[in-house]
Scaffold this motif. Structure first.
Motif, PDB file in Angstrom:
ATOM      1  N   ARG A 115      -2.329 -62.177  41.310  1.00 54.72           N
ATOM      2  CA  ARG A 115      -1.271 -62.246  40.490  1.00 54.72           C
ATOM      3  C   ARG A 115      -0.977 -64.128  40.340  1.00 54.72           C
ATOM      4  NH1 ARG A 115       2.173 -56.965  42.224  1.00 54.72           N
ATOM      5  NH2 ARG A 115       0.514 -55.573  41.540  1.00 54.72           N
ATOM      6  N   ASP A 284      -1.957 -51.729  50.400  1.00 54.14           N
ATOM      7  CA  ASP A 284      -1.119 -51.792  49.291  1.00 54.14           C
ATOM      8  C   ASP A 284      -1.050 -50.800  48.179  1.00 54.14           C
ATOM      9  OD1 ASP A 284      -0.445 -53.142  46.253  1.00 54.14           O
ATOM     10  OD2 ASP A 284       0.500 -54.464  48.106  1.00 54.14           O
ATOM     11  N   PRO A 285       0.171 -50.188  47.897  1.00 54.42           N
ATOM     12  CA  PRO A 285       0.155 -49.061  46.831  1.00 54.42           C
ATOM     13  C   PRO A 285       0.085 -49.716  45.572  1.00 54.42           C
ATOM     14  CG  PRO A 285       2.371 -49.576  47.559  1.00 54.42           C
ATOM     15  CD  PRO A 285       1.481 -50.563  48.228  1.00 54.42           C
ATOM     16  N   ASP A 286       0.341 -50.861  45.201  1.00 57.59           N
ATOM     17  CA  ASP A 286       0.739 -51.215  43.840  1.00 57.59           C
ATOM     18  C   ASP A 286      -0.669 -52.046  43.055  1.00 57.59           C
ATOM     19  OD1 ASP A 286       3.222 -50.535  43.734  1.00 57.59           O
ATOM     20  OD2 ASP A 286       3.725 -52.069  44.989  1.00 57.59           O
ATOM     21  N   ILE A 287      -1.409 -52.634  43.890  1.00 56.12           N
ATOM     22  CA  ILE A 287      -2.744 -53.178  43.502  1.00 56.12           C
ATOM     23  C   ILE A 287      -3.828 -52.323  43.261  1.00 56.12           C
ATOM     24  CG2 ILE A 287      -4.376 -55.066  44.075  1.00 56.12           C
ATOM     25  CD1 ILE A 287      -2.137 -56.564  45.478  1.00 56.12           C
ATOM     26  N   ASP A 288      -4.338 -52.174  41.954  1.00 54.52           N
ATOM     27  CA  ASP A 288      -5.347 -51.358  41.716  1.00 54.52           C
ATOM     28  C   ASP A 288      -6.791 -51.729  42.387  1.00 54.52           C
ATOM     29  OD1 ASP A 288      -6.584 -49.193  39.812  1.00 54.52           O
ATOM     30  OD2 ASP A 288      -7.775 -50.760  39.289  1.00 54.52           O
ATOM     31  N   ARG A 331      -1.420 -44.602  50.851  1.00 54.23           N
ATOM     32  CA  ARG A 331      -0.992 -46.419  50.417  1.00 54.23           C
ATOM     33  C   ARG A 331       0.449 -46.565  50.604  1.00 54.23           C
ATOM     34  NH1 ARG A 331      -4.198 -49.048  45.884  1.00 54.23           N
ATOM     35  NH2 ARG A 331      -3.667 -46.937  45.009  1.00 54.23           N
ATOM     36  N   GLY A 332       0.917 -47.460  51.157  1.00 50.67           N
ATOM     37  CA  GLY A 332       2.283 -48.050  50.986  1.00 50.67           C
ATOM     38  C   GLY A 332       3.329 -47.245  51.895  1.00 50.67           C
TER      39      GLY A 332
END
Length: 347
Positions: A115, A284-288, A331-332
């Motif tokens: 990002r 990481d739970p938010d990065i595809d 994840r996360g």
């Protein structure tokens, strides 16, 4: 490795492998032994510079002196996007088959994963253009997971381009290290218990969740935790604590934490071999991208016969199944990492 179109393309051929990565990188080593087993002859050009941009500049300079006379196949590896224009200048119209070994996408890495720039900005557009050019203009494309192949087709190509793709999963080639230094399936009943993680610190790795889990495992459960690698994307509180443990074990409640910024390959493998359980990721739970890529470290753990904790991702499930050696966690969730470690190590 099973028979593939890639191997058929390489068998008995004169091959040049050009990678925007260092010589001892796990993928470089893998391609090297594949070529040694299949190609008639081959040459490898890599770079030891410190980052992808300087490595790409280094490789582009080397391209000027590379002879492509008599070459049948060229494989452009790791980030072929950064050298593609120069490579095509030397191979276009020669009849050489050009294979893109697309380990990562510029757009995915710079825009979606790290990002660094706005998703709809000019730099994002240029990154996507570089990716699309390689997908469209290459003769053949290698990816490390099926999930990544799907992503590349969706984002940068068409269903017709899918015919170009083949998945080549990472494999760790430890050479003579295993037979000379490591006893597989060693007795892990000995104290103290050790939990290990290593990585470069990329966002998709979810190192904050590793650090949180380590704090609990050391303080409350008495495990000795070893963290090796990058801290650049870690919460400042966790980063400072690990830095205080640099190069020596610091007592944390019942157990201890040790942080190494870097270890040589032999030292790294020795630490892995002596660990009770290893954390692989990605967490990481938010990065595809975390859902589409298999951690290279998982292949090293696998080669060394280690029990590992894996993020529950599409990519990891392409080659691993939940069992005594492969424990999946959402994840996360650092608490689930702790639970997985304590259930595995202490059962």
């Amino acid at each position: 490795m099973t028979e593939s179109r890639l191997l058929n393309l390489l068998k008995g051929k004169n091959v040049v492998y050009i990678t925007v990565k260092n010589e001892d990188y796990i993928r470089t080593s893998q391609i090297k032994w594949i070529l040694a087993e299949n190609a008639k002859k081959f040459r490898i050009y890599s770079s030891e510079k410190g980052n992808p941009v300087t490595r790409a500049i280094d490789i582009r300079k080397k391209l000027r002196s590379i002879s492509f006379e008599g070459v049948d196949v060229v494989i452009a590896g790791f980030l072929p996007q950064l050298i593609w224009k120069d490579l095509i200048k030397y191979t276009l119209g020669t009849g050489i088959i050009v294979i893109a070994e697309m380990f990562i996408s510029l757009y995915d890495t710079v825009v979606l994963d790290r990002r660094l720039v706005w998703k709809r900005g000019i730099i994002a557009h240029i990154c996507k253009l570089f990716d699309r050019t390689v997908v469209k203009k290459s003769d053949y494309i290698i990816t490390d997971t099926k999930a990544d192949a799907d992503f590349f087709v969706k984002e940068f190509g068409t269903e017709k381009d899918r015919e170009k793709f083949e998945t080549l999963y990472l494999e760790a080639d430890l050479g003579d290290y295993i037979s000379a230094n490591v006893v597989l399936d060693k007795n892990d009943d000995a104290e103290p218990k050790t939990v290990l993680y290593f990585g470069t610190g990329l966002p998709l790795q979810g190192t904050d969740y590793v650090a949180k889990a380590f704090n609990v495992l050391a303080e409350e459960y008495g495990y000795n935790c070893i963290y090796i690698g990058g801290l650049s994307n870690m919460n400042r509180k966790h980063k400072n604590r690990l830095l205080s443990c640099k190069d020596r074990a610091i007592r944390c409640g019942k157990g201890s934490i040790t942080y190494y910024k870097w270890l040589g390959q032999k030292e790294l493998y020795e630490n892995i071999a002596n660990a009770s359980v290893c954390l692989a990721g990605h967490f990481d739970p938010d990065i595809d991208k975390a859902d589409r890529t298999i951690p290279g470290k998982a292949m090293i753990y696998e080669a060394l016969g280690k029990t590992m904790i894996l993020g529950d991702t599409k990519a990891n499930r392409e080659i691993f199944e939940p069992d005594d050696k492969h424990i999946f966690v959402p994840r996360g969730d650092s608490k689930r990492i702790v639970k997985a470690v304590t259930n595995e190590v202490d059962r």
